[in-house]
Scaffold this motif. Structure first.
Motif, short mmCIF file in Angstrom:
data_model
loop_
_atom_site.label_atom_id
_atom_site.label_comp_id
_atom_site.label_asym_id
_atom_site.label_seq_id
_atom_site.Cartn_x
_atom_site.Cartn_y
_atom_site.Cartn_z
N ALA A 240 -0.82 34.64 21.30
CA ALA A 240 -1.07 34.04 19.98
C ALA A 240 -0.42 32.66 19.89
O ALA A 240 -1.04 31.70 19.41
CB ALA A 240 -0.55 34.95 18.87
N MET A 241 0.81 32.53 20.36
CA MET A 241 1.51 31.25 20.28
C MET A 241 0.90 30.20 21.21
O MET A 241 0.99 29.00 20.93
CB MET A 241 3.00 31.42 20.57
N LEU B 218 6.57 28.67 14.73
CA LEU B 218 6.87 29.82 13.87
C LEU B 218 7.85 29.46 12.76
O LEU B 218 7.70 29.92 11.63
CB LEU B 218 7.46 30.97 14.70
N ALA B 219 8.84 28.63 13.06
CA ALA B 219 9.81 28.23 12.04
C ALA B 219 9.12 27.51 10.89
O ALA B 219 9.44 27.73 9.72
CB ALA B 219 10.90 27.36 12.65
N ALA C 117 2.40 36.99 10.69
CA ALA C 117 2.73 37.88 9.59
C ALA C 117 4.20 37.61 9.27
O ALA C 117 5.08 37.90 10.08
CB ALA C 117 2.52 39.33 9.98
N VAL C 118 4.44 37.02 8.11
CA VAL C 118 5.80 36.64 7.71
C VAL C 118 6.24 37.59 6.60
O VAL C 118 5.61 37.67 5.55
CB VAL C 118 5.84 35.18 7.21
N ALA D 41 8.91 36.95 11.44
CA ALA D 41 7.69 36.18 11.65
C ALA D 41 7.13 36.64 13.00
O ALA D 41 7.74 36.40 14.04
CB ALA D 41 7.96 34.69 11.65
N ILE D 42 6.01 37.32 12.95
CA ILE D 42 5.40 37.90 14.14
C ILE D 42 3.98 37.36 14.26
O ILE D 42 3.15 37.62 13.39
CB ILE D 42 5.36 39.44 14.06
N PRO D 43 3.68 36.63 15.35
CA PRO D 43 2.32 36.10 15.51
C PRO D 43 1.38 37.13 16.11
O PRO D 43 1.81 38.05 16.82
CB PRO D 43 2.54 34.94 16.48
#
Length: 185
Positions: A129-130, A137-138, A168-169, A156-158
């Motif tokens: 995803a990243m 993400l930050a 998903a934060v 925070a999970i991508p």
């Protein structure tokens, strides 16, 4: 209407109670795992919400601190063995690491390679995803925080939704958790 009443003997009461117990036990065995999941996260969330008040370092600061160990690909606060912990997964040169950032000082407390199991599976999916993300993400976490206002970023999970990366934060405002889906592209 005339209702006949039959007195229940002690034996009939015990048999009826036993049948009721068996029915409840059987129903509980079918609902058991779901019930455990329904109870577990609430207790864990309450414990996490209480512990988050002690954090001096934000998740965003944890991402920044962990960058020396690779690209941050996910992060979360969690309670591990009764203590608050800030865990960031990173990727570097095809390898994955869990970086534990001290939630009081922002210093890296421990770095462990991720080499097997569910953690490795999750790390690979998060890296995928990243790799498609155009937003750190930050930054996504900070933007999500702005939507809710006075909230702490818990995780925070991508992930990929179709071909689009989103994070998903999870946010904590007071004792209430909420989740914001933040685009990473």
């Amino acid at each position: 209407m005339n209702v006949r009443r039959y007195p229940m003997t002690r034996r009939k009461i015990l048999l009826a109670s036993a049948r009721g117990f068996v029915i409840v036990a059987l129903a509980g065995s079918f609902a058991g795992p779901r019930l455990a999941l329904a109870i577990g996260p609430d207790e864990q969330q309450a414990e996490l919400a209480n512990a988050m008040g002690n954090a001096k370092v934000s998740l965003q600061q944890g991402f920044t601190a962990s960058e020396r160990e690779g690209q941050p690909i996910s992060g979360k606060f969690e309670v591990e063995n009764g203590k608050l912990q800030l865990s960031v997964y990173t990727a570097k040169e095809g390898k994955f690491f869990e970086v534990i950032v001290d939630h009081m000082t922002g210093n890296i407390a421990k770095v462990e390679p991720i080499t097997e199991g569910e953690d490795l599976t999750h790390a690979k999916a998060q890296k995928a995803a990243m790799d498609r993300a155009k937003v750190k993400l930050a930054d996504a976490a900070e933007k999500a925080k702005g939507i809710v206002g006075e909230a702490l970023v818990v995780s925070a999970i991508p992930e990929l939704k179709g071909d689009s990366p989103v994070a998903a934060v999870v946010l904590l405002a007071g004792k209430r958790f909420s989740t914001v889906s933040e685009p990473l592209s």
